[in-house]
Design a protein around this motif. Structure first.
Motif, PDB file in Angstrom:
ATOM      1  N   LEU A 176     -17.641  14.989  41.671  1.00 22.53           N
ATOM      2  CA  LEU A 176     -17.372  14.891  43.239  1.00 22.53           C
ATOM      3  C   LEU A 176     -16.468  16.247  43.427  1.00 22.53           C
ATOM      4  CD1 LEU A 176     -15.311  11.571  43.153  1.00 22.53           C
ATOM      5  CD2 LEU A 176     -17.421  12.025  44.483  1.00 22.53           C
ATOM      6  N   THR A 177     -16.019  17.025  42.476  1.00 23.20           N
ATOM      7  CA  THR A 177     -15.642  18.212  42.502  1.00 23.20           C
ATOM      8  C   THR A 177     -16.727  19.295  42.784  1.00 23.20           C
ATOM      9  OG1 THR A 177     -13.673  17.966  41.218  1.00 23.20           O
ATOM     10  CG2 THR A 177     -14.323  20.154  41.447  1.00 23.20           C
ATOM     11  N   LYS A 178     -17.688  19.197  41.767  1.00 28.86           N
ATOM     12  CA  LYS A 178     -18.977  20.078  41.960  1.00 28.86           C
ATOM     13  C   LYS A 178     -19.598  19.785  43.043  1.00 28.86           C
ATOM     14  CE  LYS A 178     -19.704  20.456  37.074  1.00 28.86           C
ATOM     15  NZ  LYS A 178     -20.619  20.316  35.718  1.00 28.86           N
ATOM     16  N   LEU A 179     -19.631  18.702  43.715  1.00 31.12           N
ATOM     17  CA  LEU A 179     -20.388  18.408  45.017  1.00 31.12           C
ATOM     18  C   LEU A 179     -19.604  18.660  46.308  1.00 31.12           C
ATOM     19  CD1 LEU A 179     -22.446  15.223  44.223  1.00 31.12           C
ATOM     20  CD2 LEU A 179     -23.203  17.594  44.110  1.00 31.12           C
ATOM     21  N   ASP A 180     -18.387  18.837  46.121  1.00 30.43           N
ATOM     22  CA  ASP A 180     -17.435  18.993  47.360  1.00 30.43           C
ATOM     23  C   ASP A 180     -17.452  17.861  47.972  1.00 30.43           C
ATOM     24  OD1 ASP A 180     -15.523  20.532  48.762  1.00 30.43           O
ATOM     25  OD2 ASP A 180     -16.793  21.352  50.122  1.00 30.43           O
ATOM     26  N   CYS A 181     -17.504  16.676  47.508  1.00 31.73           N
ATOM     27  CA  CYS A 181     -17.046  15.234  48.024  1.00 31.73           C
ATOM     28  C   CYS A 181     -15.981  14.584  47.831  1.00 31.73           C
ATOM     29  CB  CYS A 181     -18.281  14.420  47.362  1.00 31.73           C
ATOM     30  SG  CYS A 181     -20.027  14.714  47.693  1.00 31.73           S
ATOM     31  N   THR A 182     -15.538  14.104  48.840  1.00 30.56           N
ATOM     32  CA  THR A 182     -14.127  13.469  48.959  1.00 30.56           C
ATOM     33  C   THR A 182     -13.985  12.054  48.168  1.00 30.56           C
ATOM     34  OG1 THR A 182     -13.477  14.368  50.924  1.00 30.56           O
ATOM     35  CG2 THR A 182     -12.315  12.613  50.392  1.00 30.56           C
ATOM     36  N   ASN A 183     -15.212  11.427  48.246  1.00 28.68           N
ATOM     37  CA  ASN A 183     -15.328  10.185  47.596  1.00 28.68           C
ATOM     38  C   ASN A 183     -16.623   9.796  46.974  1.00 28.68           C
ATOM     39  OD1 ASN A 183     -16.576   8.975  49.786  1.00 28.68           O
ATOM     40  ND2 ASN A 183     -14.672   8.949  50.814  1.00 28.68           N
ATOM     41  N   ARG A 184     -16.916   8.517  46.263  1.00 24.75           N
ATOM     42  CA  ARG A 184     -18.194   8.338  45.877  1.00 24.75           C
ATOM     43  C   ARG A 184     -19.116   7.933  47.024  1.00 24.75           C
ATOM     44  NH1 ARG A 184     -16.794   4.785  41.714  1.00 24.75           N
ATOM     45  NH2 ARG A 184     -18.899   4.075  41.276  1.00 24.75           N
ATOM     46  N   VAL A 185     -18.901   7.540  47.942  1.00 22.82           N
ATOM     47  CA  VAL A 185     -19.812   7.170  49.199  1.00 22.82           C
ATOM     48  C   VAL A 185     -20.341   8.352  49.569  1.00 22.82           C
ATOM     49  CG1 VAL A 185     -20.058   6.126  51.643  1.00 22.82           C
ATOM     50  CG2 VAL A 185     -18.675   5.092  49.921  1.00 22.82           C
ATOM     51  N   GLN A 186     -19.666   9.467  49.801  1.00 23.20           N
ATOM     52  CA  GLN A 186     -20.240  10.780  50.230  1.00 23.20           C
ATOM     53  C   GLN A 186     -20.863  11.257  49.155  1.00 23.20           C
ATOM     54  OE1 GLN A 186     -16.671  13.361  51.145  1.00 23.20           O
ATOM     55  NE2 GLN A 186     -16.522  12.634  53.424  1.00 23.20           N
ATOM     56  N   ALA A 187     -20.896  11.020  47.627  1.00 24.17           N
ATOM     57  CA  ALA A 187     -21.613  11.440  46.629  1.00 24.17           C
ATOM     58  C   ALA A 187     -22.907  10.521  46.778  1.00 24.17           C
ATOM     59  CB  ALA A 187     -20.851  11.165  45.434  1.00 24.17           C
ATOM     60  N   ALA A 188     -22.795   9.281  47.183  1.00 25.51           N
ATOM     61  CA  ALA A 188     -24.042   8.403  47.222  1.00 25.51           C
ATOM     62  C   ALA A 188     -25.080   9.057  48.446  1.00 25.51           C
ATOM     63  CB  ALA A 188     -23.595   7.126  47.536  1.00 25.51           C
ATOM     64  N   ILE A 189     -24.335   9.668  49.511  1.00 21.72           N
ATOM     65  CA  ILE A 189     -25.272  10.263  50.340  1.00 21.72           C
ATOM     66  C   ILE A 189     -25.948  11.128  49.941  1.00 21.72           C
ATOM     67  CG2 ILE A 189     -25.085  11.434  52.757  1.00 21.72           C
ATOM     68  CD1 ILE A 189     -22.673   9.712  53.424  1.00 21.72           C
ATOM     69  N   VAL A 190     -25.272  12.192  49.301  1.00 21.82           N
ATOM     70  CA  VAL A 190     -26.074  13.394  48.488  1.00 21.82           C
ATOM     71  C   VAL A 190     -27.276  12.978  47.622  1.00 21.82           C
ATOM     72  CG1 VAL A 190     -25.636  15.350  46.961  1.00 21.82           C
ATOM     73  CG2 VAL A 190     -23.917  14.751  48.637  1.00 21.82           C
ATOM     74  N   ALA A 191     -26.966  11.965  46.742  1.00 19.36           N
ATOM     75  CA  ALA A 191     -27.977  11.462  45.716  1.00 19.36           C
ATOM     76  C   ALA A 191     -29.090  10.784  46.779  1.00 19.36           C
ATOM     77  CB  ALA A 191     -27.417  10.352  45.132  1.00 19.36           C
ATOM     78  N   HIS A 192     -28.784  10.108  47.785  1.00 23.06           N
ATOM     79  CA  HIS A 192     -30.092   9.556  48.800  1.00 23.06           C
ATOM     80  C   HIS A 192     -30.927  10.626  49.286  1.00 23.06           C
ATOM     81  CE1 HIS A 192     -29.658   5.092  48.952  1.00 23.06           C
ATOM     82  NE2 HIS A 192     -28.516   5.390  48.200  1.00 23.06           N
ATOM     83  N   GLU A 193     -30.221  11.624  49.727  1.00 21.60           N
ATOM     84  CA  GLU A 193     -30.569  12.812  50.275  1.00 21.60           C
ATOM     85  C   GLU A 193     -31.450  13.502  49.653  1.00 21.60           C
ATOM     86  OE1 GLU A 193     -27.779  13.681  54.449  1.00 21.60           O
ATOM     87  OE2 GLU A 193     -27.444  14.699  52.328  1.00 21.60           O
ATOM     88  N   ALA A 194     -31.078  13.676  48.151  1.00 22.01           N
ATOM     89  CA  ALA A 194     -31.608  14.469  47.226  1.00 22.01           C
ATOM     90  C   ALA A 194     -32.846  13.742  46.715  1.00 22.01           C
ATOM     91  CB  ALA A 194     -30.722  14.709  46.172  1.00 22.01           C
ATOM     92  N   GLY A 195     -32.947  12.520  46.783  1.00 23.67           N
ATOM     93  CA  GLY A 195     -34.134  11.570  46.496  1.00 23.67           C
ATOM     94  C   GLY A 195     -34.104  11.466  44.887  1.00 23.67           C
ATOM     95  N   ILE A 196     -32.919  11.239  44.396  1.00 21.56           N
ATOM     96  CA  ILE A 196     -32.938  11.224  43.109  1.00 21.56           C
ATOM     97  C   ILE A 196     -32.786   9.798  42.425  1.00 21.56           C
ATOM     98  CG2 ILE A 196     -31.547  13.321  42.639  1.00 21.56           C
ATOM     99  CD1 ILE A 196     -29.253  11.733  41.937  1.00 21.56           C
ATOM    100  N   LEU A 197     -32.910   8.737  43.565  1.00 23.16           N
ATOM    101  CA  LEU A 197     -32.763   7.343  43.178  1.00 23.16           C
ATOM    102  C   LEU A 197     -34.265   6.731  42.836  1.00 23.16           C
ATOM    103  CD1 LEU A 197     -30.215   5.892  45.604  1.00 23.16           C
ATOM    104  CD2 LEU A 197     -29.824   7.187  43.359  1.00 23.16           C
ATOM    105  N   ASP A 198     -35.153   7.526  43.202  1.00 23.39           N
ATOM    106  CA  ASP A 198     -36.738   7.166  42.980  1.00 23.39           C
ATOM    107  C   ASP A 198     -36.997   7.039  41.484  1.00 23.39           C
ATOM    108  OD1 ASP A 198     -36.882   7.035  45.760  1.00 23.39           O
ATOM    109  OD2 ASP A 198     -37.911   9.093  45.812  1.00 23.39           O
ATOM    110  N   GLY A 199     -37.402   5.710  41.024  1.00 25.48           N
ATOM    111  CA  GLY A 199     -37.910   5.814  39.788  1.00 25.48           C
ATOM    112  C   GLY A 199     -36.885   5.625  38.828  1.00 25.48           C
ATOM    113  N   ARG A 200     -35.459   4.879  39.268  1.00 24.61           N
ATOM    114  CA  ARG A 200     -34.400   4.735  38.542  1.00 24.61           C
ATOM    115  C   ARG A 200     -34.774   3.424  37.427  1.00 24.61           C
ATOM    116  NH1 ARG A 200     -30.857   1.682  40.014  1.00 24.61           N
ATOM    117  NH2 ARG A 200     -29.277   2.024  38.650  1.00 24.61           N
TER     118      ARG A 200
END
Length: 217
Positions: free
Chosen positions: A193-217
Motif C-alpha cells: 500500500l505504501t509503495k503504491l501510494d494507496c489508502t486502502n486495499r480497495v484502491q490497491a485492487a483497482i491498481v491490480a485490475h488496471e494493471a491486468g495482473i489478475l489474468d491467469g491467476r
C-alpha cells in the motif's frame, strides 16, 4: 478499545447507532457530529479508529469528509452509511479512501462486526460487490501502462498478495491460499500500500485490475 466517531445530521440516527455500539465491550463511541467538516476536525483532534459517516448531511457530505479524513487523519478508517445502495455513491466513497460501505438497515450484530473488521484492516464490502464496482465504475480507461509502472517496486511476494487483494480475498483467505501467517500477509499488504501510494486495499485492487495482473491467476 475500538474508538468510533458517528457523523449523521439526524439526532435519532446517531443515538440509535451509539446504542448498538454500546453493546460491544470492545467499542467506544468517542465523538458524535452532524456534518462532514466536524467529522474531519474530530478525527484530527482525537485518536479515532473508525468513522461512520452518513452520505447526505446539510453541513457537508460524508464522502467529501472521507477524503479529508484520509488526508488529515490517515490512521482513521472511514465507513460510509446510506439508506440507498447507489453505485455512484459507493464508487465515490471508495475513490475517496473509504474502507467500506454499509446500508442503514444493517442489523446491530452486522454493524458491530463491520466496525471490528474495518478496525482490523479488512474491507466490509463483499468480494463480489467489490469486483463488480471496480469493473463497472472505478477502472480508468487507458490506465493499464501507468498501473503496471506502479508495480515496478513490488517484490514477487507483494505482487502475489496484490493479486489476491484484487480478487477480493480477506487477509485470512490470502494467508490460507499462500501458506502464510495472517500477520505476514498484513505486513506485505502494508508495504505494498505504501509503495503504491494507496489508502486502502480497495484502491490497491483497482491498481491490480488496471494493471491486468489478475489474468491467469
Amino acid at each position: 478499545m475500538i474508538r468510533v466517531l458517528i457523523a449523521d445530521d439526524e439526532t435519532l440516527m446517531r443515538a440509535g447507532i451509539r446504542l448498538i455500539l454500546d453493546n460491544a465491550d470492545d467499542v467506544e463511541v468517542v465523538a458524535e457530529v452532524s456534518d462532514g467538516p466536524a467529522a474531519v476536525a474530530a478525527c484530527r483532534g482525537q485518536e479515532v479508529d473508525v468513522a461512520l459517516l452518513d452520505v447526505q448531511m446539510p453541513g457537508g457530505d460524508g464522502i467529501t469528509a472521507v477524503a479529508g479524513i484520509a488526508r488529515e487523519s490517515p490512521r482513521t478508517r472511514s465507513v460510509v452509511l446510506t439508506a440507498f445502495g447507489d453505485d455512484r455513491n459507493v464508487a465515490r466513497a471508495l475513490r475517496s479512501g473509504a474502507s467500506g460501505f454499509l446500508l442503514k438497515d444493517t442489523g446491530p450484530a452486522q454493524l458491530i462486526h463491520a466496525v471490528r473488521e474495518v478496525a482490523a484492516g479488512e474491507p466490509i464490502l463483499a468480494p463480489q460487490i467489490t469486483r463488480g464496482l471496480i469493473e463497472r465504475h472505478l477502472l480508468t480507461p487507458d490506465a493499464g501502462e501507468p498501473a503496471r509502472r506502479r508495480l515496478a517496486e513490488l517484490t514477487e511476494t507483494e505482487l502475489e498478495v496484490l493479486r489476491e487483494v484484487g480478487a477480493g480475498l480477506s487477509n485470512a483467505e490470502i494467508a490460507t491460499r499462500r501458506h502464510m501467517a495472517v500477520g505476514t500477509v498484513k505486513a506485505h499488504l502494508s508495504r505494498l500500500l505504501t509503495k503504491l501510494d494507496c489508502t486502502n486495499r480497495v484502491q490497491a485492487a483497482i491498481v491490480a485490475h488496471e494493471a491486468g495482473i489478475l489474468d491467469g491467476r
